[in-house]
Design a protein around this motif. Structure first.
Motif, short mmCIF file in Angstrom:
data_model
loop_
_atom_site.label_atom_id
_atom_site.label_comp_id
_atom_site.label_asym_id
_atom_site.label_seq_id
_atom_site.Cartn_x
_atom_site.Cartn_y
_atom_site.Cartn_z
N VAL A 158 32.80 -58.13 35.40
CA VAL A 158 33.22 -59.04 36.46
C VAL A 158 33.61 -60.37 35.83
O VAL A 158 32.84 -60.96 35.06
N HIS A 159 34.80 -60.84 36.16
CA HIS A 159 35.29 -62.13 35.67
C HIS A 159 35.27 -63.12 36.83
O HIS A 159 35.85 -62.86 37.88
N LEU A 160 34.57 -64.22 36.65
CA LEU A 160 34.52 -65.28 37.64
C LEU A 160 35.45 -66.40 37.20
O LEU A 160 35.35 -66.88 36.06
N ASP A 161 36.35 -66.82 38.09
CA ASP A 161 37.20 -67.96 37.74
C ASP A 161 36.40 -69.25 37.93
O ASP A 161 35.25 -69.24 38.37
N LEU A 162 37.00 -70.38 37.59
CA LEU A 162 36.28 -71.65 37.65
C LEU A 162 35.88 -72.04 39.06
O LEU A 162 34.95 -72.83 39.26
N ALA A 163 36.56 -71.49 40.07
CA ALA A 163 36.20 -71.76 41.46
C ALA A 163 35.09 -70.83 41.95
O ALA A 163 34.59 -70.99 43.06
N GLY A 164 34.70 -69.85 41.13
CA GLY A 164 33.62 -68.93 41.49
C GLY A 164 34.09 -67.64 42.13
O GLY A 164 33.27 -66.83 42.54
N GLU A 165 35.40 -67.43 42.24
CA GLU A 165 35.94 -66.18 42.79
C GLU A 165 35.80 -65.08 41.75
O GLU A 165 36.17 -65.26 40.59
N SER A 166 35.29 -63.93 42.18
CA SER A 166 35.08 -62.84 41.23
C SER A 166 36.20 -61.81 41.31
O SER A 166 36.82 -61.60 42.36
N LYS A 167 36.43 -61.17 40.18
CA LYS A 167 37.42 -60.09 40.07
C LYS A 167 36.86 -59.06 39.09
O LYS A 167 36.46 -59.41 37.98
N VAL A 168 36.83 -57.78 39.53
CA VAL A 168 36.39 -56.71 38.65
C VAL A 168 37.57 -56.34 37.75
O VAL A 168 38.61 -55.91 38.22
N GLU A 169 37.39 -56.54 36.45
CA GLU A 169 38.47 -56.26 35.50
C GLU A 169 38.32 -54.92 34.81
O GLU A 169 39.30 -54.36 34.35
N GLU A 170 37.11 -54.41 34.71
CA GLU A 170 36.88 -53.08 34.14
C GLU A 170 35.79 -52.40 34.96
O GLU A 170 34.85 -53.05 35.41
N ARG A 171 35.93 -51.09 35.12
CA ARG A 171 34.94 -50.32 35.87
C ARG A 171 34.74 -48.97 35.20
O ARG A 171 35.70 -48.23 35.00
N GLU A 172 33.51 -48.67 34.84
CA GLU A 172 33.17 -47.38 34.23
C GLU A 172 32.21 -46.65 35.16
O GLU A 172 31.15 -47.18 35.50
N VAL A 173 32.57 -45.45 35.57
CA VAL A 173 31.70 -44.64 36.42
C VAL A 173 30.73 -43.89 35.51
O VAL A 173 31.14 -43.08 34.69
N VAL A 174 29.44 -44.19 35.66
CA VAL A 174 28.40 -43.56 34.85
C VAL A 174 28.01 -42.21 35.47
O VAL A 174 27.88 -41.21 34.78
N SER A 175 27.84 -42.19 36.79
CA SER A 175 27.55 -40.94 37.49
C SER A 175 28.05 -41.06 38.92
O SER A 175 28.19 -42.16 39.45
N GLU A 176 28.34 -39.90 39.50
CA GLU A 176 28.85 -39.89 40.86
C GLU A 176 28.40 -38.59 41.54
O GLU A 176 28.47 -37.53 40.95
N THR A 177 27.94 -38.72 42.79
CA THR A 177 27.48 -37.58 43.55
C THR A 177 28.18 -37.58 44.90
O THR A 177 28.19 -38.60 45.59
N ILE A 178 28.76 -36.44 45.27
CA ILE A 178 29.35 -36.29 46.60
C ILE A 178 28.21 -35.92 47.54
O ILE A 178 27.55 -34.90 47.35
N GLU A 179 27.94 -36.77 48.53
CA GLU A 179 26.86 -36.51 49.47
C GLU A 179 27.33 -35.66 50.64
O GLU A 179 26.61 -34.78 51.09
N SER A 180 28.53 -35.93 51.14
CA SER A 180 29.06 -35.11 52.23
C SER A 180 30.57 -35.25 52.30
O SER A 180 31.13 -36.25 51.86
N VAL A 181 31.20 -34.22 52.83
CA VAL A 181 32.64 -34.23 53.09
C VAL A 181 32.82 -33.76 54.53
O VAL A 181 32.34 -32.70 54.91
N ARG A 182 33.47 -34.60 55.32
CA ARG A 182 33.68 -34.30 56.74
C ARG A 182 35.17 -34.17 57.02
O ARG A 182 35.97 -34.99 56.58
N CYS A 183 35.53 -33.12 57.74
CA CYS A 183 36.92 -32.90 58.12
C CYS A 183 37.34 -33.99 59.11
O CYS A 183 36.68 -34.20 60.12
N ARG A 184 38.42 -34.66 58.84
CA ARG A 184 38.90 -35.73 59.71
C ARG A 184 39.50 -35.18 61.00
O ARG A 184 39.56 -35.86 62.01
N TRP A 185 39.95 -33.92 60.99
CA TRP A 185 40.59 -33.33 62.17
C TRP A 185 39.58 -32.82 63.19
O TRP A 185 39.71 -33.04 64.37
N CYS A 186 38.55 -32.08 62.72
CA CYS A 186 37.63 -31.43 63.67
C CYS A 186 36.18 -31.89 63.52
O CYS A 186 35.31 -31.38 64.20
#
Length: 80
Positions: A36-64
């Motif tokens: 996370v890079h913070l500018d001098l005004a304190g606004e944050s921006k994510v410049e790099e993102r590494e996914v360490v782990s990810e779990t799909i909890e649920s998938v719901r059909c948008r139609w039905c």
């Protein structure tokens, strides 16, 4: 709660109840490391993102709204 596998290059999700192939609401939990890079005004921006782990909890059909009917099927041309 049943685990829904992630689609691969050869497969995709399909709702077994209504046949939907394109619209799903996915709930996932992720553990990430972010630079996370913070500018001098304190606004944050994510410049790099590494996914360490990810779990799909649920998938719901948008139609039905089916939650327990999502399956993996072959993508067209995946076997070619």
């Amino acid at each position: 709660m049943t685990t829904v596998p992630l689609p691969t290059a050869e497969t995709r999700w399909r709702c077994a109840l209504c046949g939907n192939l394109t619209r799903f609401d996915v709930t996932r939990s992720s553990k990430v490391i972010e630079y996370v890079h913070l500018d001098l005004a304190g606004e944050s921006k994510v410049e790099e993102r590494e996914v360490v782990s990810e779990t799909i909890e649920s998938v719901r059909c948008r139609w039905c709204n089916a939650v327990d009917q999502i399956e993996l099927v072959d993508r067209p041309g995946a076997g070619s």
